[in-house]
Design a protein around this motif. Sequence first.
Motif, mmCIF file in Angstrom:
data_model
loop_
_atom_site.group_PDB
_atom_site.id
_atom_site.type_symbol
_atom_site.label_atom_id
_atom_site.label_comp_id
_atom_site.label_asym_id
_atom_site.label_seq_id
_atom_site.Cartn_x
_atom_site.Cartn_y
_atom_site.Cartn_z
ATOM 1 N N THR A 1 0.846 -1.187 0.000
ATOM 2 C CA THR A 1 0.000 0.000 0.000
ATOM 3 C C THR A 1 0.884 1.239 0.000
ATOM 4 O O THR A 1 2.114 1.171 0.199
ATOM 5 N N PRO B 1 0.419 2.943 -4.719
ATOM 6 C CA PRO B 1 0.188 1.566 -4.268
ATOM 7 C C PRO B 1 0.411 0.574 -5.404
ATOM 8 O O PRO B 1 0.205 0.894 -6.582
ATOM 9 N N ALA C 1 -1.496 -4.829 -3.878
ATOM 10 C CA ALA C 1 -1.404 -4.464 -2.458
ATOM 11 C C ALA C 1 -2.520 -5.138 -1.675
ATOM 12 O O ALA C 1 -3.618 -5.383 -2.197
#
Length: 417
Positions: free
Chosen positions: A4, A247, A251
Motif C-alpha cells: 500500500t 500503491p 497491495a
Amino acid sequence: MGMTMAEKIFSRHTGRDVRAGEIVLADVDATMSHEANRPLALEVFQEMGGDKIFDPKRVFMMLDHHFPGYSAADAVSNQKMRKFCAEQGCTLYEGEGIAHLVMPEKGHVLPGDLVVGTDSHTCTYGAMGAFSCGIGSTDMGVTLMTGKLWFMVPETIRMNITGKLPPGVFPKDLILSIIAKVTADGATYQAVEFAGPVIEAMSMDGRFTLSNMAVEMGAKAGLIAPDDVTLEWVKKRAGRPFTPQKPDGDAVYAKTMEFDVSDLPPFVAKPHYVDNGVPIEEVVGTPINQANLVSCTAARVEDLRIAAGVLKGRKIHSGTRMFVTPASREVLKTALAEGLISTFVEAGCHVGTHNCGGCAGVIFGALADGETVISTANRNFQGRLGNPKSFIYLASPATVAASALEGKIADPRPYFK
C-alpha cells in the motif's frame, strides 16, 4: 505481495521493507506545530532538556488559531513561539494563514513525505501523496530533538469512488456521505486510500477536502496517489527533491469499499457529530442564524469560487449573518484578484482574516443560546463554536451559501441549473 502507499512510505523512511502492523522508528521529512496546543511542543522540548532542534530547515511553527491574539495569554504564547523560532533558526509563519494550507503552499510537504503535526487535521497533506498525521505535544518534543518518531504501520482501507458528481454536489458532500457510512470510529488507526475516476477528475482543492476529514472517521491518514494533477500543482512549489509513491496493483487491504456518486445528493452533518450525516432533503428548511465559509477544510480558492457563484448578484437573508475567512494569504490574494471578496461584501457577508477562528470559535463567530450555524468546517461537536447550547451543521460551500440566502438550510442544486 505488493504494498500500500502507507507501507511504501514507511519502508522508505525506515530503510527496510515494512508491513502493516509493524512498529517502526522512522525519519520524518517535516514537522508542524501551532500555538493552540497546551503545552506547546517547544515547552516539552525544553522540559526534556532539548538544546538544538534536529534540523531548522524541517521545523515549521504557525500562529493560526489565536492570531491575531485576543487575550494577554495568547500574546504571551505567541511571544514564546517567536522567541523559540528566532533562537533555533526554524521557520515561523505568523498570520500567513491556516497551517494545513500554508505547509503545502510553501512547498514544505511533498509527495512521498512523512510529516507530523500537532493538529489532528495534519492528515490533509495525504492529498499530495504524503503520509501525514497528527501527534501530541510530547511526541513532537521528541521529534524536535531527534527527527524521528515511533509509528505502527497502519492497515489500509481502499475507497474506490466511481461515477460523476452531479451539479451542485461537491467533494465536501462526498466526504460527509462517506463518514456517515463508515462512522466516526470505523477506520480507527487505519490509512485510507481514496481512488477511482472521481478522484482522478478532482482538483487539488477538492482532494485536500477529502484527506482533511479522514480523521473524522478515525483514520490515521487519508492518502491519494500522486498523478499529473498532483505533480502540476507541486512543481511550482517544490524546493527540494521528492519521491512519489503509489500503491501496487496487488497491495493487500484491510477492506475495499465502493462508492458510486452518480446520484449523490448534497449531504449535511447534523449536530453534534460529524458522522451524523444525512441527505439534504432531511434537513431542508431548518432555520439558521449564521453561515460560515471557513476552515482548513473548505475555504480554499475553489470553495470561495463555488460560494461566490451562488451569492453573486444576491443578498444574504436579512435575519442571517455570514462569515467568510479565506484560509490563507495566498487564497486571499487570489480571491481579491478574481473579485470574489467584492462579491461576498456586496452580498452582505462579513469577511475576516485568514486564520482558524471561524472553525475553532476562538476569534469570532460564537453563537448565542439556541442559535444555529451551517458551516464548511470539519467538526460540529457540541460547544465547538464557544457555546454548548448552540447547534452546528456541516455542509459544502454551495449549501452554506444557498442557506445564507434563504435564512434556512437550502438545497443548492437549483442555483446550478
